[in-house]
Scaffold this active site. Structure first.
Site, PDB file in Angstrom:
ATOM      1  N   ASP A  55       0.864  -1.198   0.376  1.00 32.73           N
ATOM      2  CA  ASP A  55       0.115  -0.063  -0.130  1.00 32.73           C
ATOM      3  C   ASP A  55       0.932   1.192  -0.003  1.00 32.73           C
ATOM      4  O   ASP A  55       1.711   1.426   0.919  1.00 32.73           O
ATOM      5  CB  ASP A  55      -0.850  -0.042   1.330  1.00 32.73           C
ATOM      6  N   HIS A  56       1.064   1.801  -1.288  1.00 33.60           N
ATOM      7  CA  HIS A  56       2.153   2.879  -1.163  1.00 33.60           C
ATOM      8  C   HIS A  56       2.167   4.012  -0.343  1.00 33.60           C
ATOM      9  O   HIS A  56       2.980   4.668   0.139  1.00 33.60           O
ATOM     10  CB  HIS A  56       2.346   3.135  -2.745  1.00 33.60           C
ATOM     11  N   LYS A  63       5.036   6.656   2.343  1.00 31.61           N
ATOM     12  CA  LYS A  63       5.255   7.929   2.341  1.00 31.61           C
ATOM     13  C   LYS A  63       5.846   8.112   3.636  1.00 31.61           C
ATOM     14  O   LYS A  63       5.349   7.992   4.779  1.00 31.61           O
ATOM     15  CB  LYS A  63       3.832   8.638   1.967  1.00 31.61           C
ATOM     16  N   GLU A  74      -7.638  14.779  -5.330  1.00 32.10           N
ATOM     17  CA  GLU A  74      -6.953  14.770  -6.647  1.00 32.10           C
ATOM     18  C   GLU A  74      -7.439  15.632  -7.794  1.00 32.10           C
ATOM     19  O   GLU A  74      -8.696  15.750  -7.665  1.00 32.10           O
ATOM     20  CB  GLU A  74      -6.863  13.420  -7.218  1.00 32.10           C
ATOM     21  N   HIS A  81      -5.550   3.156   0.926  1.00 32.47           N
ATOM     22  CA  HIS A  81      -5.010   4.205   1.446  1.00 32.47           C
ATOM     23  C   HIS A  81      -5.556   4.590   2.651  1.00 32.47           C
ATOM     24  O   HIS A  81      -4.767   5.102   3.640  1.00 32.47           O
ATOM     25  CB  HIS A  81      -4.754   5.051   0.313  1.00 32.47           C
ATOM     26  N   LYS A 117     -11.571  12.375  -7.506  1.00 31.75           N
ATOM     27  CA  LYS A 117     -10.751  12.647  -8.636  1.00 31.75           C
ATOM     28  C   LYS A 117     -11.646  14.046  -9.257  1.00 31.75           C
ATOM     29  O   LYS A 117     -12.601  14.186  -9.059  1.00 31.75           O
ATOM     30  CB  LYS A 117     -11.022  11.467  -9.695  1.00 31.75           C
TER      31      LYS A 117
HETATM   32  C1  BG6 Z   1      -3.271   4.639  -6.471  1.00 25.95           C
HETATM   33  C2  BG6 Z   1      -4.886   4.910  -6.926  1.00 25.95           C
HETATM   34  O1  BG6 Z   1      -3.287   3.611  -5.693  1.00 25.95           O
HETATM   35  O2  BG6 Z   1      -3.367   5.838  -5.594  1.00 25.95           O
HETATM   36  C3  BG6 Z   1      -4.859   6.118  -8.033  1.00 25.95           C
HETATM   37  O3  BG6 Z   1      -4.828   3.648  -7.986  1.00 25.95           O
HETATM   38  C4  BG6 Z   1      -4.525   7.257  -7.320  1.00 25.95           C
HETATM   39  O4  BG6 Z   1      -6.112   6.238  -8.373  1.00 25.95           O
HETATM   40  C5  BG6 Z   1      -3.038   7.172  -6.524  1.00 25.95           C
HETATM   41  O5  BG6 Z   1      -4.382   8.441  -8.063  1.00 25.95           O
HETATM   42  C6  BG6 Z   1      -2.909   8.213  -5.527  1.00 25.95           C
HETATM   43  O6  BG6 Z   1      -1.489   8.134  -5.233  1.00 25.95           O
HETATM   44  P1  BG6 Z   1      -0.687   9.660  -4.662  1.00 25.95           P
HETATM   45  O7  BG6 Z   1       0.395   9.107  -4.007  1.00 25.95           O
HETATM   46  O8  BG6 Z   1      -0.609  10.329  -6.106  1.00 25.95           O
HETATM   47  O9  BG6 Z   1      -1.588  10.232  -3.680  1.00 25.95           O
END
Ligand code: BG6
Length: 487
Positions: free
Chosen positions: A184-185, A189, A223, A247, A337
Protein backbone atom coordinates in the site's frame (compact mmCIF):
# COMPACT_ATOMS: atom_id res chain seq x y z
CA UNK A 1 21.36 -2.79 7.66
CA UNK A 2 22.83 -4.94 4.93
CA UNK A 3 20.61 -5.90 2.02
CA UNK A 4 21.04 -9.47 0.77
CA UNK A 5 22.30 -9.88 -2.77
CA UNK A 6 19.26 -11.02 -4.72
CA UNK A 7 17.36 -11.30 -7.94
CA UNK A 8 14.11 -9.40 -8.45
CA UNK A 9 11.66 -10.51 -11.12
CA UNK A 10 9.18 -7.83 -12.15
CA UNK A 11 6.09 -9.35 -13.73
CA UNK A 12 4.27 -6.84 -15.91
CA UNK A 13 7.56 -5.18 -16.81
CA UNK A 14 6.22 -3.52 -19.95
CA UNK A 15 3.54 -1.75 -17.89
CA UNK A 16 3.19 1.72 -16.55
CA UNK A 17 4.09 1.02 -12.90
CA UNK A 18 7.45 -0.50 -13.80
CA UNK A 19 8.60 2.48 -15.85
CA UNK A 20 7.04 5.18 -13.72
CA UNK A 21 7.75 3.91 -10.20
CA UNK A 22 9.70 0.66 -9.82
CA UNK A 23 12.73 1.27 -12.01
CA UNK A 24 13.06 4.97 -10.96
CA UNK A 25 12.84 3.94 -7.29
CA UNK A 26 15.48 1.26 -7.71
CA UNK A 27 17.63 3.84 -9.43
CA UNK A 28 17.26 6.27 -6.51
CA UNK A 29 18.33 3.47 -4.17
CA UNK A 30 21.33 2.90 -6.42
CA UNK A 31 22.19 6.63 -6.25
CA UNK A 32 22.05 6.49 -2.47
CA UNK A 33 24.17 3.36 -2.44
CA UNK A 34 21.43 1.31 -0.80
CA UNK A 35 21.24 -1.55 -3.27
CA UNK A 36 22.83 -4.88 -2.40
CA UNK A 37 26.30 -5.73 -3.54
CA UNK A 38 24.95 -8.01 -6.24
CA UNK A 39 21.57 -7.41 -7.78
CA UNK A 40 19.78 -8.56 -10.88
CA UNK A 41 16.46 -6.95 -11.85
CA UNK A 42 14.71 -9.09 -14.41
CA UNK A 43 11.79 -7.59 -16.29
CA UNK A 44 9.27 -10.22 -17.38
CA UNK A 45 6.38 -9.72 -19.81
CA UNK A 46 4.99 -11.11 -23.03
CA UNK A 47 6.36 -8.43 -25.35
CA UNK A 48 9.52 -9.59 -27.11
CA UNK A 49 12.46 -7.39 -26.14
CA UNK A 50 16.14 -8.07 -26.01
CA UNK A 51 17.95 -7.03 -22.81
CA UNK A 52 19.29 -4.06 -24.73
CA UNK A 53 15.87 -2.92 -25.95
CA UNK A 54 14.41 -3.20 -22.45
CA UNK A 55 17.32 -1.24 -20.99
CA UNK A 56 16.84 1.47 -23.62
CA UNK A 57 13.19 1.84 -22.62
CA UNK A 58 14.18 2.08 -18.97
CA UNK A 59 16.95 4.57 -19.83
CA UNK A 60 14.27 6.83 -21.30
CA UNK A 61 12.07 6.37 -18.24
CA UNK A 62 14.97 7.24 -15.98
CA UNK A 63 15.98 10.28 -18.00
CA UNK A 64 12.41 11.46 -17.68
CA UNK A 65 12.12 10.78 -13.93
CA UNK A 66 15.53 12.33 -13.24
CA UNK A 67 14.82 15.56 -15.11
CA UNK A 68 16.15 18.49 -13.09
CA UNK A 69 18.01 16.27 -10.64
CA UNK A 70 21.75 16.02 -10.21
CA UNK A 71 23.23 13.16 -12.21
CA UNK A 72 26.73 11.71 -12.30
CA UNK A 73 27.75 11.12 -15.92
CA UNK A 74 27.33 7.47 -16.88
CA UNK A 75 25.50 6.65 -13.67
CA UNK A 76 22.25 5.61 -15.38
CA UNK A 77 24.21 3.21 -17.59
CA UNK A 78 26.01 1.80 -14.57
CA UNK A 79 22.61 1.12 -12.97
CA UNK A 80 21.17 -0.38 -16.16
CA UNK A 81 23.85 -3.08 -15.96
CA UNK A 82 21.69 -4.66 -13.26
CA UNK A 83 18.73 -4.99 -15.59
CA UNK A 84 17.80 -7.78 -17.96
CA UNK A 85 14.61 -9.05 -19.54
CA UNK A 86 12.81 -12.30 -20.25
CA UNK A 87 9.88 -12.64 -22.59
CA UNK A 88 7.33 -15.30 -21.70
CA UNK A 89 3.61 -15.75 -21.18
CA UNK A 90 2.96 -15.54 -17.42
CA UNK A 91 -0.60 -16.76 -18.08
CA UNK A 92 0.69 -20.18 -19.20
CA UNK A 93 2.20 -22.56 -16.69
CA UNK A 94 4.04 -24.39 -19.46
CA UNK A 95 5.94 -21.21 -20.31
CA UNK A 96 7.55 -20.74 -16.88
CA UNK A 97 10.56 -22.88 -17.78
CA UNK A 98 11.78 -19.84 -19.75
CA UNK A 99 11.75 -17.71 -16.62
CA UNK A 100 13.26 -20.48 -14.54
CA UNK A 101 16.11 -21.00 -17.01
CA UNK A 102 16.81 -17.29 -17.18
CA UNK A 103 16.91 -17.00 -13.40
CA UNK A 104 19.33 -19.91 -13.14
CA UNK A 105 21.49 -18.49 -15.91
CA UNK A 106 21.74 -15.11 -14.17
CA UNK A 107 22.29 -16.60 -10.73
CA UNK A 108 25.19 -18.64 -12.06
CA UNK A 109 26.70 -15.87 -14.16
CA UNK A 110 26.56 -13.32 -11.34
CA UNK A 111 27.17 -15.79 -8.56
CA UNK A 112 23.96 -14.73 -6.82
CA UNK A 113 22.61 -16.44 -3.71
CA UNK A 114 19.35 -18.41 -3.85
CA UNK A 115 17.24 -15.34 -3.02
CA UNK A 116 14.47 -14.29 -5.35
CA UNK A 117 11.76 -11.66 -5.04
CA UNK A 118 8.78 -11.66 -7.36
CA UNK A 119 7.06 -8.32 -7.90
CA UNK A 120 3.56 -8.65 -9.36
CA UNK A 121 3.09 -5.38 -11.25
CA UNK A 122 0.43 -7.00 -13.40
CA UNK A 123 -3.34 -6.66 -13.77
CA UNK A 124 -5.00 -8.05 -10.60
CA UNK A 125 -6.43 -11.08 -12.45
CA UNK A 126 -2.88 -12.45 -12.42
CA UNK A 127 -2.32 -12.16 -8.63
CA UNK A 128 -3.37 -15.71 -7.92
CA UNK A 129 -2.38 -17.28 -11.24
CA UNK A 130 1.28 -16.26 -11.20
CA UNK A 131 1.92 -17.70 -7.70
CA UNK A 132 0.07 -20.86 -8.73
CA UNK A 133 2.20 -21.28 -11.84
CA UNK A 134 5.35 -20.52 -9.86
CA UNK A 135 4.35 -23.32 -7.52
CA UNK A 136 3.54 -25.72 -10.37
CA UNK A 137 7.04 -25.11 -11.66
CA UNK A 138 8.71 -25.48 -8.27
CA UNK A 139 9.69 -21.81 -8.15
CA UNK A 140 7.90 -20.75 -4.94
CA UNK A 141 10.37 -22.29 -2.52
CA UNK A 142 14.08 -21.78 -2.11
CA UNK A 143 16.34 -24.66 -3.00
CA UNK A 144 18.67 -24.06 -0.03
CA UNK A 145 18.02 -23.40 3.68
CA UNK A 146 19.64 -19.98 3.54
CA UNK A 147 17.75 -19.00 0.40
CA UNK A 148 14.34 -17.33 0.25
CA UNK A 149 11.45 -16.46 -2.02
CA UNK A 150 9.28 -13.37 -1.51
CA UNK A 151 6.35 -12.00 -3.40
CA UNK A 152 5.12 -8.41 -3.56
CA UNK A 153 1.49 -7.96 -4.56
CA UNK A 154 0.18 -4.65 -5.80
CA UNK A 155 -3.23 -3.31 -4.92
CA UNK A 156 -6.14 -3.83 -5.43
CA UNK A 157 -6.01 -6.83 -3.14
CA UNK A 158 -9.37 -8.37 -4.01
CA UNK A 159 -12.56 -6.51 -4.83
CA UNK A 160 -14.59 -7.71 -1.83
CA UNK A 161 -14.18 -9.61 1.41
CA UNK A 162 -14.84 -12.86 -0.38
CA UNK A 163 -12.30 -12.31 -3.16
CA UNK A 164 -9.68 -10.93 -0.74
CA UNK A 165 -10.13 -14.00 1.47
CA UNK A 166 -9.86 -16.35 -1.49
CA UNK A 167 -6.70 -14.59 -2.66
CA UNK A 168 -5.17 -14.70 0.81
CA UNK A 169 -6.01 -18.37 1.11
CA UNK A 170 -4.43 -19.19 -2.20
CA UNK A 171 -1.29 -17.11 -1.60
CA UNK A 172 -0.84 -18.56 1.86
CA UNK A 173 -1.02 -22.08 0.45
CA UNK A 174 1.91 -21.21 -1.81
CA UNK A 175 4.03 -18.82 0.28
CA UNK A 176 4.40 -18.25 4.03
CA UNK A 177 2.65 -15.14 5.35
CA UNK A 178 6.07 -13.65 6.13
CA UNK A 179 7.06 -14.05 2.48
CA UNK A 180 4.00 -12.14 1.20
CA UNK A 181 4.27 -8.36 0.91
CA UNK A 182 0.95 -6.62 0.18
CA UNK A 183 1.89 -3.16 -0.89
CA UNK A 184 0.00 0.00 0.00
CA UNK A 185 2.18 2.81 -1.26
CA UNK A 186 0.68 5.29 1.23
CA UNK A 187 2.55 3.49 4.01
CA UNK A 188 5.78 4.20 2.15
CA UNK A 189 5.22 7.95 2.35
CA UNK A 190 7.61 9.67 4.72
CA UNK A 191 4.83 11.87 6.17
CA UNK A 192 2.65 8.86 6.89
CA UNK A 193 5.41 7.08 8.79
CA UNK A 194 5.92 10.27 10.70
CA UNK A 195 2.42 9.92 12.16
CA UNK A 196 3.80 7.09 14.25
CA UNK A 197 6.84 9.05 15.32
CA UNK A 198 4.82 12.15 16.08
CA UNK A 199 2.45 10.14 18.23
CA UNK A 200 4.78 7.71 19.93
CA UNK A 201 7.97 9.69 20.42
CA UNK A 202 6.37 12.78 21.99
CA UNK A 203 4.82 12.86 25.41
CA UNK A 204 2.62 15.85 24.73
CA UNK A 205 0.20 14.59 22.08
CA UNK A 206 -0.69 11.14 23.30
CA UNK A 207 -2.51 12.22 26.50
CA UNK A 208 -4.85 14.30 24.31
CA UNK A 209 -5.23 11.69 21.59
CA UNK A 210 -8.59 10.27 22.62
CA UNK A 211 -12.31 10.88 22.98
CA UNK A 212 -11.84 13.14 26.00
CA UNK A 213 -10.03 15.78 23.97
CA UNK A 214 -10.61 14.99 20.31
CA UNK A 215 -13.78 16.30 18.73
CA UNK A 216 -13.37 14.65 15.31
CA UNK A 217 -10.82 13.38 12.84
CA UNK A 218 -10.77 14.19 9.13
CA UNK A 219 -8.77 12.33 6.51
CA UNK A 220 -8.94 13.86 3.06
CA UNK A 221 -7.24 12.86 -0.17
CA UNK A 222 -8.26 14.99 -3.10
CA UNK A 223 -6.89 14.72 -6.61
CA UNK A 224 -7.20 17.03 -9.60
CA UNK A 225 -6.67 14.38 -12.27
CA UNK A 226 -9.48 12.23 -13.60
CA UNK A 227 -9.15 8.55 -14.43
CA UNK A 228 -6.88 9.35 -17.39
CA UNK A 229 -6.15 6.15 -19.33
CA UNK A 230 -7.21 3.82 -16.51
CA UNK A 231 -10.93 3.74 -17.33
CA UNK A 232 -11.04 -0.02 -17.65
CA UNK A 233 -9.47 -0.65 -14.26
CA UNK A 234 -11.40 2.15 -12.59
CA UNK A 235 -14.78 0.95 -13.85
CA UNK A 236 -14.33 -2.22 -11.82
CA UNK A 237 -12.99 -0.30 -8.87
CA UNK A 238 -14.31 3.18 -8.11
CA UNK A 239 -13.05 5.48 -5.37
CA UNK A 240 -14.11 3.16 -2.56
CA UNK A 241 -11.99 0.23 -3.73
CA UNK A 242 -9.26 2.35 -5.29
CA UNK A 243 -8.57 4.66 -2.35
CA UNK A 244 -10.73 4.22 0.75
CA UNK A 245 -10.43 0.48 1.34
CA UNK A 246 -6.64 0.68 1.30
CA UNK A 247 -4.91 4.07 1.46
CA UNK A 248 -7.39 6.00 3.61
CA UNK A 249 -8.09 3.05 5.90
CA UNK A 250 -4.38 2.60 6.50
CA UNK A 251 -4.00 6.29 7.34
CA UNK A 252 -6.90 5.97 9.74
CA UNK A 253 -5.24 2.90 11.26
CA UNK A 254 -2.04 4.86 12.00
CA UNK A 255 -4.03 7.70 13.56
CA UNK A 256 -6.27 5.49 15.67
CA UNK A 257 -4.02 2.61 16.75
CA UNK A 258 -2.58 2.01 20.20
CA UNK A 259 1.17 2.07 20.64
CA UNK A 260 2.76 -1.32 20.01
CA UNK A 261 5.03 -2.52 22.82
CA UNK A 262 7.94 -2.69 20.40
CA UNK A 263 8.38 -1.23 16.95
CA UNK A 264 8.29 -4.42 14.93
CA UNK A 265 6.11 -5.69 12.13
CA UNK A 266 3.84 -8.06 14.01
CA UNK A 267 3.08 -5.98 17.13
CA UNK A 268 2.42 -2.93 14.95
CA UNK A 269 0.16 -4.83 12.58
CA UNK A 270 -1.64 -6.40 15.55
CA UNK A 271 -2.62 -2.89 16.68
CA UNK A 272 -3.86 -1.88 13.23
CA UNK A 273 -6.09 -4.90 12.90
CA UNK A 274 -7.62 -4.15 16.30
CA UNK A 275 -8.69 -0.73 15.02
CA UNK A 276 -10.26 -2.18 11.88
CA UNK A 277 -12.11 -4.76 13.92
CA UNK A 278 -13.52 -2.02 16.15
CA UNK A 279 -15.15 -0.13 13.29
CA UNK A 280 -18.85 0.21 13.90
CA UNK A 281 -20.59 -1.56 10.99
CA UNK A 282 -23.29 0.40 9.22
CA UNK A 283 -26.84 -0.84 9.25
CA UNK A 284 -28.18 -0.66 5.71
CA UNK A 285 -30.56 2.19 6.52
CA UNK A 286 -27.60 4.24 7.79
CA UNK A 287 -25.49 3.97 4.67
CA UNK A 288 -27.04 6.75 2.59
CA UNK A 289 -26.97 9.08 5.58
CA UNK A 290 -23.31 8.47 6.33
CA UNK A 291 -21.69 7.69 3.01
CA UNK A 292 -21.98 10.03 0.03
CA UNK A 293 -20.82 9.00 -3.41
CA UNK A 294 -20.34 11.22 -6.42
CA UNK A 295 -19.27 11.02 -10.03
CA UNK A 296 -17.61 13.87 -11.92
CA UNK A 297 -19.42 15.22 -14.93
CA UNK A 298 -17.80 13.82 -18.04
CA UNK A 299 -16.66 10.60 -16.38
CA UNK A 300 -19.04 8.54 -18.53
CA UNK A 301 -17.40 9.91 -21.66
CA UNK A 302 -13.88 8.88 -20.56
CA UNK A 303 -12.19 6.17 -22.66
CA UNK A 304 -13.22 2.63 -21.70
CA UNK A 305 -15.94 3.88 -19.38
CA UNK A 306 -19.55 2.81 -19.80
CA UNK A 307 -21.92 5.62 -20.88
CA UNK A 308 -24.28 4.50 -18.11
CA UNK A 309 -21.56 3.87 -15.50
CA UNK A 310 -22.53 4.10 -11.83
CA UNK A 311 -18.90 3.96 -10.68
CA UNK A 312 -18.17 6.54 -8.00
CA UNK A 313 -15.23 8.92 -8.42
CA UNK A 314 -15.86 10.60 -5.06
CA UNK A 315 -16.65 9.25 -1.60
CA UNK A 316 -17.18 11.03 1.71
CA UNK A 317 -18.07 9.02 4.79
CA UNK A 318 -18.54 9.33 8.50
CA UNK A 319 -18.05 6.46 10.93
CA UNK A 320 -17.14 5.56 14.48
CA UNK A 321 -14.56 3.35 16.10
CA UNK A 322 -16.16 1.59 19.01
CA UNK A 323 -13.32 1.29 21.47
CA UNK A 324 -12.29 3.04 24.68
CA UNK A 325 -10.02 5.51 23.00
CA UNK A 326 -12.37 6.64 20.26
CA UNK A 327 -15.93 5.90 21.41
CA UNK A 328 -18.22 8.68 20.11
CA UNK A 329 -15.57 10.51 18.03
CA UNK A 330 -16.67 10.83 14.39
CA UNK A 331 -14.10 10.04 11.71
CA UNK A 332 -14.63 11.70 8.33
CA UNK A 333 -12.93 10.23 5.28
CA UNK A 334 -13.17 11.73 1.82
CA UNK A 335 -11.49 11.27 -1.51
CA UNK A 336 -12.23 12.13 -5.09
CA UNK A 337 -10.88 12.65 -8.58
CA UNK A 338 -11.15 15.90 -10.58
CA UNK A 339 -11.51 18.03 -7.48
CA UNK A 340 -10.26 21.56 -7.01
CA UNK A 341 -6.84 20.68 -5.57
CA UNK A 342 -4.35 17.88 -5.13
CA UNK A 343 -3.98 17.53 -1.42
CA UNK A 344 -3.81 14.78 1.18
CA UNK A 345 -4.14 15.74 4.79
CA UNK A 346 -5.29 14.59 8.18
CA UNK A 347 -6.85 16.99 10.65
CA UNK A 348 -7.33 16.24 14.31
CA UNK A 349 -9.94 18.66 15.64
CA UNK A 350 -9.62 19.07 19.39
CA UNK A 351 -12.55 19.91 21.63
CA UNK A 352 -13.18 23.50 22.57
CA UNK A 353 -12.70 24.92 26.04
CA UNK A 354 -15.71 24.33 28.30
CA UNK A 355 -16.76 27.96 28.09
CA UNK A 356 -15.90 30.77 25.71
CA UNK A 357 -14.57 33.88 27.36
CA UNK A 358 -13.44 35.81 24.34
CA UNK A 359 -15.05 37.04 21.19
CA UNK A 360 -13.80 35.45 18.01
CA UNK A 361 -12.98 32.28 19.89
CA UNK A 362 -13.78 28.99 18.17
CA UNK A 363 -15.41 30.49 15.15
CA UNK A 364 -14.36 27.48 13.06
CA UNK A 365 -14.73 23.79 13.69
CA UNK A 366 -12.50 23.87 16.71
CA UNK A 367 -9.87 26.23 18.08
CA UNK A 368 -7.18 23.66 18.17
CA UNK A 369 -6.37 21.55 15.20
CA UNK A 370 -3.38 19.46 14.41
CA UNK A 371 -2.99 19.19 10.65
CA UNK A 372 -0.73 16.59 9.12
CA UNK A 373 -0.10 17.56 5.50
CA UNK A 374 0.81 14.39 3.70
CA UNK A 375 1.27 15.98 0.28
CA UNK A 376 2.07 18.43 -1.19
CA UNK A 377 3.74 20.96 1.16
CA UNK A 378 4.51 18.13 3.55
CA UNK A 379 4.40 19.30 7.11
CA UNK A 380 2.61 19.47 10.44
CA UNK A 381 0.85 22.46 11.89
CA UNK A 382 -0.85 23.16 15.18
CA UNK A 383 -3.56 25.76 15.30
CA UNK A 384 -4.56 27.72 18.37
CA UNK A 385 -6.11 31.02 19.39
CA UNK A 386 -4.15 34.10 20.49
CA UNK A 387 -5.11 37.62 21.37
CA UNK A 388 -5.08 40.24 18.65
CA UNK A 389 -2.83 43.14 19.69
CA UNK A 390 -4.62 46.20 21.02
CA UNK A 391 -7.66 46.90 23.11
CA UNK A 392 -10.14 44.20 24.15
CA UNK A 393 -9.68 40.46 23.91
CA UNK A 394 -10.31 39.55 20.32
CA UNK A 395 -9.05 36.06 19.53
CA UNK A 396 -7.33 35.17 16.30
CA UNK A 397 -6.42 31.70 15.10
CA UNK A 398 -2.69 31.32 14.54
CA UNK A 399 -0.61 28.30 13.72
CA UNK A 400 2.75 26.84 14.48
CA UNK A 401 4.08 25.20 11.37
CA UNK A 402 6.69 22.63 10.66
CA UNK A 403 7.52 22.13 6.99
CA UNK A 404 9.63 19.27 5.73
CA UNK A 405 11.29 21.62 3.29
CA UNK A 406 12.79 23.44 6.26
CA UNK A 407 14.93 20.36 6.83
CA UNK A 408 16.75 21.58 3.72
CA UNK A 409 18.97 19.05 2.01
CA UNK A 410 16.93 16.24 3.51
CA UNK A 411 15.79 14.07 0.67
CA UNK A 412 12.15 12.88 0.80
CA UNK A 413 12.20 9.47 -0.84
CA UNK A 414 9.33 8.26 -2.99
CA UNK A 415 7.08 5.76 -1.24
CA UNK A 416 8.18 2.96 -3.55
CA UNK A 417 11.84 3.46 -2.69
CA UNK A 418 11.19 2.88 0.98
CA UNK A 419 8.88 -0.06 0.41
CA UNK A 420 11.09 -1.81 -2.12
CA UNK A 421 14.06 -1.45 0.17
CA UNK A 422 12.07 -2.83 3.11
CA UNK A 423 10.97 -5.87 1.12
CA UNK A 424 14.54 -6.44 -0.04
CA UNK A 425 15.55 -6.34 3.63
CA UNK A 426 12.70 -8.67 4.64
CA UNK A 427 10.92 -6.04 6.76
CA UNK A 428 7.14 -6.16 6.38
CA UNK A 429 6.26 -3.50 8.99
CA UNK A 430 4.93 -1.15 6.33
CA UNK A 431 3.07 -3.81 4.39
CA UNK A 432 -0.54 -4.81 4.98
CA UNK A 433 -1.27 -8.09 6.73
CA UNK A 434 -3.98 -10.50 5.58
CA UNK A 435 -6.18 -10.08 8.66
CA UNK A 436 -6.17 -6.27 8.42
CA UNK A 437 -7.09 -6.39 4.78
CA UNK A 438 -9.95 -8.74 5.46
CA UNK A 439 -11.18 -6.61 8.37
CA UNK A 440 -11.24 -3.50 6.20
CA UNK A 441 -13.12 -5.31 3.44
CA UNK A 442 -15.60 -6.54 6.01
CA UNK A 443 -16.38 -2.94 6.89
CA UNK A 444 -16.57 -1.75 3.27
CA UNK A 445 -18.47 -4.67 1.73
CA UNK A 446 -21.99 -3.73 2.93
CA UNK A 447 -21.58 -0.25 1.45
CA UNK A 448 -20.58 -1.65 -1.92
CA UNK A 449 -23.45 -4.13 -1.81
CA UNK A 450 -25.89 -1.34 -0.97
CA UNK A 451 -24.65 0.78 -3.89
CA UNK A 452 -24.90 -2.14 -6.24
CA UNK A 453 -28.54 -2.50 -5.31
CA UNK A 454 -29.23 1.23 -5.57
CA UNK A 455 -27.90 1.62 -9.15
CA UNK A 456 -27.56 5.33 -9.80
CA UNK A 457 -29.87 6.35 -6.99
CA UNK A 458 -27.97 8.62 -4.61
CA UNK A 459 -25.01 8.84 -6.98
CA UNK A 460 -24.45 12.59 -7.10
CA UNK A 461 -22.83 14.34 -10.06
CA UNK A 462 -20.27 17.08 -9.45
CA UNK A 463 -18.54 19.61 -11.63
CA UNK A 464 -14.83 18.98 -12.22
CA UNK A 465 -12.64 21.44 -10.36
CA UNK A 466 -15.00 21.76 -7.39
CA UNK A 467 -14.92 20.24 -3.90
CA UNK A 468 -17.25 17.38 -4.85
CA UNK A 469 -21.04 16.94 -4.86
CA UNK A 470 -22.95 19.42 -2.70
CA UNK A 471 -24.60 16.47 -0.94
CA UNK A 472 -21.31 15.86 0.91
CA UNK A 473 -22.20 18.83 3.12
CA UNK A 474 -24.10 17.12 5.96
CA UNK A 475 -21.07 14.90 6.50
CA UNK A 476 -18.67 17.76 6.99
CA UNK A 477 -17.54 18.62 10.47
CA UNK A 478 -19.94 21.40 11.33
CA UNK A 479 -18.66 24.64 12.81
CA UNK A 480 -19.55 25.03 16.45
CA UNK A 481 -21.70 28.03 17.32
CA UNK A 482 -19.72 30.70 19.09
CA UNK A 483 -21.11 31.50 22.52
CA UNK A 484 -19.09 34.33 23.92
CA UNK A 485 -19.65 35.23 27.54
CA UNK A 486 -17.67 38.42 27.70
CA UNK A 487 -18.25 41.22 25.29
C1 BG6 B 1 -3.34 4.82 -6.45
C2 BG6 B 1 -4.69 4.88 -7.08
O1 BG6 B 1 -3.24 3.72 -5.61
O2 BG6 B 1 -3.13 6.00 -5.71
C3 BG6 B 1 -4.81 6.11 -7.97
O3 BG6 B 1 -4.93 3.72 -7.84
C4 BG6 B 1 -4.45 7.36 -7.21
O4 BG6 B 1 -6.12 6.22 -8.52
C5 BG6 B 1 -3.12 7.18 -6.48
O5 BG6 B 1 -4.37 8.43 -8.13
C6 BG6 B 1 -2.85 8.35 -5.57
O6 BG6 B 1 -1.55 8.25 -5.07
P1 BG6 B 1 -0.73 9.53 -4.66
O7 BG6 B 1 0.54 8.97 -4.10
O8 BG6 B 1 -0.53 10.34 -5.91
O9 BG6 B 1 -1.54 10.26 -3.66
Amino acid sequence: EKVDSQLIVIFGASGDLTGRKLIPSLYELHKRDLLPEKLCVMGAARTEYTDEEFRNIQRENLEHSQKGKELKPGDIDAFLEHICYVSFDSGKSSDYYKLKDRITEKQTALNLPDKVMYYLATPPQMYDLIPQYLQENGMNVAATPEGWRRVIIEKPFGTSLETARALNKKLMSIFDEKEIYRIDHYLGKETVQNILVLRFSNGIFEPLWNRNYVDSVEIKVSETLGVENRGKYYEGSGAMRDMIQNHLMQLMGFIAMESPAVFEAEPLRDEIVKVFRSLRPYKSAEIDLNVVRGQYEGYRQEPQVSPTSTTETYVAMKFFIDNWRWGGVPFYLSTGKKLDEKKSEIVINFKSTPNQLFSGQCSGTSCNKLTIAIQPNEGISLQFGLKMPGAGFEVKQVSMDFKYESLSKVYLPDAYERLLLDAMLGDSTLYARSDALEASWKFIDPILAHWKESGDQNLYPYTPGTKGPKERKPLKVLPRPCICYSK
